[in-house]
Design an enzyme around this catalytic site. Structure first.
Site, PDB file in Angstrom:
ATOM      1  N   GLY A   1       0.864  -1.181   0.000  1.00 13.05           N
ATOM      2  CA  GLY A   1       0.000   0.000   0.000  1.00 13.05           C
ATOM      3  C   GLY A   1       0.890   1.216   0.000  1.00 13.05           C
ATOM      4  CD  GLU A   2       2.370   5.599  -0.681  1.00 12.25           C
ATOM      5  OE1 GLU A   2       2.081   4.993  -1.738  1.00 12.25           O
ATOM      6  OE2 GLU A   2       3.503   6.047  -0.453  1.00 12.25           O
ATOM      7  CB  SER A   3       5.362   2.636   3.751  1.00 17.65           C
ATOM      8  OG  SER A   3       6.062   3.534   2.939  1.00 17.65           O
TER       9      SER A   3
ATOM     10  CB  CYS B   1       5.185  -3.885  -1.381  1.00 17.69           C
ATOM     11  SG  CYS B   1       5.633  -2.644  -2.590  1.00 17.69           S
TER      12      CYS B   1
ATOM     13  NE  ARG C   1       8.066   5.291   0.691  1.00 20.73           N
ATOM     14  CZ  ARG C   1       7.332   6.395   0.649  1.00 20.73           C
ATOM     15  NH1 ARG C   1       7.753   7.502   1.190  1.00 20.73           N
ATOM     16  NH2 ARG C   1       6.159   6.375   0.037  1.00 20.73           N
TER      17      ARG C   1
ATOM     18  CB  ILE D   1       2.898  -2.428  -7.458  1.00 21.33           C
ATOM     19  CG1 ILE D   1       2.293  -3.598  -8.239  1.00 21.33           C
ATOM     20  CG2 ILE D   1       2.071  -1.160  -7.676  1.00 21.33           C
ATOM     21  CD1 ILE D   1       0.924  -4.016  -7.765  1.00 21.33           C
ATOM     22  NE  ARG D   2       2.605   3.619  -6.555  1.00 24.39           N
ATOM     23  CZ  ARG D   2       2.631   3.944  -5.265  1.00 24.39           C
ATOM     24  NH1 ARG D   2       3.601   4.686  -4.784  1.00 24.39           N
ATOM     25  NH2 ARG D   2       1.676   3.561  -4.472  1.00 24.39           N
TER      26      ARG D   2
ATOM     27  CG  HIS E   1       2.504  -6.561  -4.225  1.00 21.87           C
ATOM     28  ND1 HIS E   1       1.726  -6.068  -3.203  1.00 21.87           N
ATOM     29  CD2 HIS E   1       3.255  -5.536  -4.657  1.00 21.87           C
ATOM     30  CE1 HIS E   1       1.992  -4.788  -3.025  1.00 21.87           C
ATOM     31  NE2 HIS E   1       2.919  -4.435  -3.896  1.00 21.87           N
TER      32      HIS E   1
ATOM     33  CD  GLU F   1       0.030  -9.012  -2.012  1.00 18.16           C
ATOM     34  OE1 GLU F   1       1.106  -9.660  -1.940  1.00 18.16           O
ATOM     35  OE2 GLU F   1      -0.007  -7.773  -2.111  1.00 18.16           O
TER      36      GLU F   1
HETATM   37  N1  GLN Z   1       5.718   2.874  -2.891  1.00 19.21           N
HETATM   38  C1  GLN Z   1       4.987   2.383  -1.758  1.00 19.21           C
HETATM   39  C2  GLN Z   1       5.537   2.938  -0.455  1.00 19.21           C
HETATM   40  O1  GLN Z   1       6.582   3.495  -0.444  1.00 19.21           O
HETATM   41  C3  GLN Z   1       5.013   0.871  -1.687  1.00 19.21           C
HETATM   42  C4  GLN Z   1       4.291   0.313  -2.880  1.00 19.21           C
HETATM   43  C5  GLN Z   1       3.533  -0.932  -2.603  1.00 19.21           C
HETATM   44  O2  GLN Z   1       3.334  -1.334  -1.462  1.00 19.21           O
HETATM   45  N2  GLN Z   1       3.044  -1.524  -3.657  1.00 19.21           N
HETATM   46  O3  GLN Z   1       4.930   2.814   0.568  1.00 19.21           O
END
Ligand code: GLN
Length: 187
Positions: A47-49, A79, A105, A132-133, A168, A170
């Protein structure tokens, strides 16, 4: 055995689906009182840390979870979840900081950060890896064991009962990383 999944934000439903397929009991942690239920392992999803870190603090979840992880609670971070466990975070702030790794990151750049490959993970086998990112682990200290590398960058590691992947698992059909984590809980 029951696995708790941090469900503040991000890809937590997909982890629940993997655990369902493996027949493992699970529930979501959304607020402090969810911690009253006993659990044997914890998944920190992607997600977004930065958002997850803020919510962990705002909801009073940070301190109790950190204590449990430090006391040996098995934890699996994917992630953003990996970023939450890292002792050093380039491009972000440290959250739990319980794992002897330095993470970068958005390490592949915003555009190139999303890709899929198939590669070897030690103790697991050849598996699909969806990024993913994604972050990668820029350095792993002596306490952490490197489990996978892609293009010369560390993308999976383990330290005692802490497991992290920059990708990921999952989001693919392959259950083997989740099975590996369930084994970690049981042994
Ligand atoms: N770029 C996100 C972060 O820094 C991590 C991306 C992800 O969990 N798919 O939190």
């Amino acid at each position: 055995m029951t696995v708790a999944i941090l469900a503040l934000q991000g890809a937590f439903i997909e982890h629940a689906a993997m655990l369902d397929r493996l027949g493992a009991a699970h529930f979501e942690i959304r607020q402090r009182r969810d911690l009253d239920r006993p659990f044997d392992g914890l998944i920190l999803p992607g997600g977004e840390s930065t958002t997850m870190r803020k919510l962990l603090h705002d909801l009073g979840l940070f301190q109790p979870l950190r204590e449990q992880i430090e006391s040996g609670l098995p934890v699996f971070g994917t992630c953003a979840g990996l970023i939450l466990l890292a002792q050093s975070v380039e491009g972000g702030a440290v959250c739990f900081g319980t794992m002897d790794i330095a993470v970068r990151r958005n390490a592949y750049g915003r555009q190139l950060g999303s890709f899929a490959t198939v590669d070897e993970m030690r103790g697991v086998g050849r598996i699909p890896m969806t990024f993913i990112r994604a972050p990668y682990i820029a350095a792993a200290g002596p306490k952490a064991e490197v489990l996978a590398e892609v293009d010369g960058h560390i993308v999976a590691a383990r330290q005692d009962k802490q497991l992290v992947t920059a990708f990921h698992p999952e989001l693919n059909d392959d259950l083997s990383v989740h099975r590996y984590f369930l084994n970690m809980i049981q042994t």
